[in-house]
Design a protein around this motif. Structure first.
Motif, PDB file in Angstrom:
ATOM      1  N   LEU A 299       0.860  -1.190   0.000  1.00 17.22           N
ATOM      2  CA  LEU A 299       0.000   0.000   0.000  1.00 17.22           C
ATOM      3  C   LEU A 299       0.888   1.228   0.000  1.00 17.22           C
ATOM      4  O   LEU A 299       1.717   1.389   0.902  1.00 17.22           O
ATOM      5  CB  LEU A 299      -0.901  -0.019   1.239  1.00 17.22           C
ATOM      6  CG  LEU A 299      -1.803   1.178   1.457  1.00 17.22           C
ATOM      7  CD1 LEU A 299      -2.893   1.229   0.389  1.00 17.22           C
ATOM      8  CD2 LEU A 299      -2.428   1.107   2.845  1.00 17.22           C
ATOM      9  N   ARG A 300       0.728   2.096  -1.013  1.00 18.97           N
ATOM     10  CA  ARG A 300       1.587   3.295  -1.115  1.00 18.97           C
ATOM     11  C   ARG A 300       0.853   4.456  -1.762  1.00 18.97           C
ATOM     12  O   ARG A 300       0.072   4.267  -2.683  1.00 18.97           O
ATOM     13  CB  ARG A 300       2.790   3.008  -2.013  1.00 18.97           C
ATOM     14  CG  ARG A 300       3.774   2.095  -1.454  1.00 18.97           C
ATOM     15  CD  ARG A 300       4.893   1.909  -2.450  1.00 18.97           C
ATOM     16  NE  ARG A 300       6.052   1.459  -1.739  1.00 18.97           N
ATOM     17  CZ  ARG A 300       7.260   1.910  -1.939  1.00 18.97           C
ATOM     18  NH1 ARG A 300       7.499   2.795  -2.859  1.00 18.97           N
ATOM     19  NH2 ARG A 300       8.261   1.455  -1.244  1.00 18.97           N
ATOM     20  N   PRO A 301       1.195   5.684  -1.335  1.00 19.05           N
ATOM     21  CA  PRO A 301       0.736   6.854  -2.088  1.00 19.05           C
ATOM     22  C   PRO A 301       1.420   6.844  -3.456  1.00 19.05           C
ATOM     23  O   PRO A 301       2.592   6.462  -3.568  1.00 19.05           O
ATOM     24  CB  PRO A 301       1.224   8.045  -1.266  1.00 19.05           C
ATOM     25  CG  PRO A 301       1.729   7.504   0.024  1.00 19.05           C
ATOM     26  CD  PRO A 301       1.968   6.052  -0.155  1.00 19.05           C
ATOM     27  N   MET A 302       0.713   7.245  -4.491  1.00 13.00           N
ATOM     28  CA  MET A 302       1.281   7.219  -5.841  1.00 13.00           C
ATOM     29  C   MET A 302       2.545   8.062  -5.945  1.00 13.00           C
ATOM     30  O   MET A 302       3.440   7.731  -6.712  1.00 13.00           O
ATOM     31  CB  MET A 302       0.246   7.688  -6.873  1.00 13.00           C
ATOM     32  CG  MET A 302      -0.876   6.683  -7.102  1.00 13.00           C
ATOM     33  SD  MET A 302      -0.308   5.041  -7.605  1.00 13.00           S
ATOM     34  CE  MET A 302       0.491   5.419  -9.151  1.00 13.00           C
ATOM     35  N   ALA A 303       2.639   9.113  -5.166  1.00 14.74           N
ATOM     36  CA  ALA A 303       3.832   9.965  -5.199  1.00 14.74           C
ATOM     37  C   ALA A 303       5.084   9.214  -4.756  1.00 14.74           C
ATOM     38  O   ALA A 303       6.202   9.628  -5.072  1.00 14.74           O
ATOM     39  CB  ALA A 303       3.613  11.201  -4.324  1.00 14.74           C
ATOM     40  N   GLU A 304       4.912   8.102  -4.054  1.00 13.95           N
ATOM     41  CA  GLU A 304       6.049   7.313  -3.568  1.00 13.95           C
ATOM     42  C   GLU A 304       6.314   6.063  -4.395  1.00 13.95           C
ATOM     43  O   GLU A 304       7.228   5.307  -4.091  1.00 13.95           O
ATOM     44  CB  GLU A 304       5.809   6.897  -2.115  1.00 13.95           C
ATOM     45  CG  GLU A 304       5.761   8.053  -1.153  1.00 13.95           C
ATOM     46  CD  GLU A 304       5.494   7.602   0.278  1.00 13.95           C
ATOM     47  OE1 GLU A 304       5.515   6.381   0.554  1.00 13.95           O
ATOM     48  OE2 GLU A 304       5.245   8.484   1.113  1.00 13.95           O
ATOM     49  N   VAL A 305       5.499   5.838  -5.422  1.00 13.32           N
ATOM     50  CA  VAL A 305       5.675   4.651  -6.254  1.00 13.32           C
ATOM     51  C   VAL A 305       6.728   4.949  -7.308  1.00 13.32           C
ATOM     52  O   VAL A 305       6.628   5.931  -8.039  1.00 13.32           O
ATOM     53  CB  VAL A 305       4.342   4.239  -6.926  1.00 13.32           C
ATOM     54  CG1 VAL A 305       4.564   3.092  -7.902  1.00 13.32           C
ATOM     55  CG2 VAL A 305       3.319   3.859  -5.867  1.00 13.32           C
ATOM     56  N   GLY A 306       7.724   4.107  -7.364  1.00 12.16           N
ATOM     57  CA  GLY A 306       8.783   4.263  -8.360  1.00 12.16           C
ATOM     58  C   GLY A 306       8.597   3.268  -9.482  1.00 12.16           C
ATOM     59  O   GLY A 306       7.716   3.393 -10.320  1.00 12.16           O
TER      60      GLY A 306
END
Length: 72
Positions: free
Chosen positions: A34-41
């Motif tokens: 589970l991650r905020p999209m801003a933190e997805v690489g």
């Protein structure tokens, strides 16, 4: 690696829904990140994606997801 549940939330509602999705998938034995999209690489390595974004005035909001109200 499992399923990425990514979210972009303006006021927290989309994040709450993403958290619920992650709980249900985890309860069924699915590995979830589970991650905020801003933190997805890098997207490689995930078997599937569940992505959510806030929508206000027919535009995505909260950052992280592109606006797709205009033709691509």
């Amino acid at each position: 690696m499992g399923v990425l549940v990514g979210y972009a939330s303006a006021h927290g509602s989309t994040r709450s829904i993403a958290e619920r999705v992650a709980v249900v998938l985890t309860a069924r034995g699915v590995p979830v990140e589970l991650r905020p999209m801003a933190e997805v690489g890098e997207a490689r390595g995930y078997d599937a994606f569940v992505l959510g974004s806030a929508v206000h005035r027919q535009r995505t909001g909260g950052g992280g997801l592109p606006d797709r109200t205009s033709p691509c």
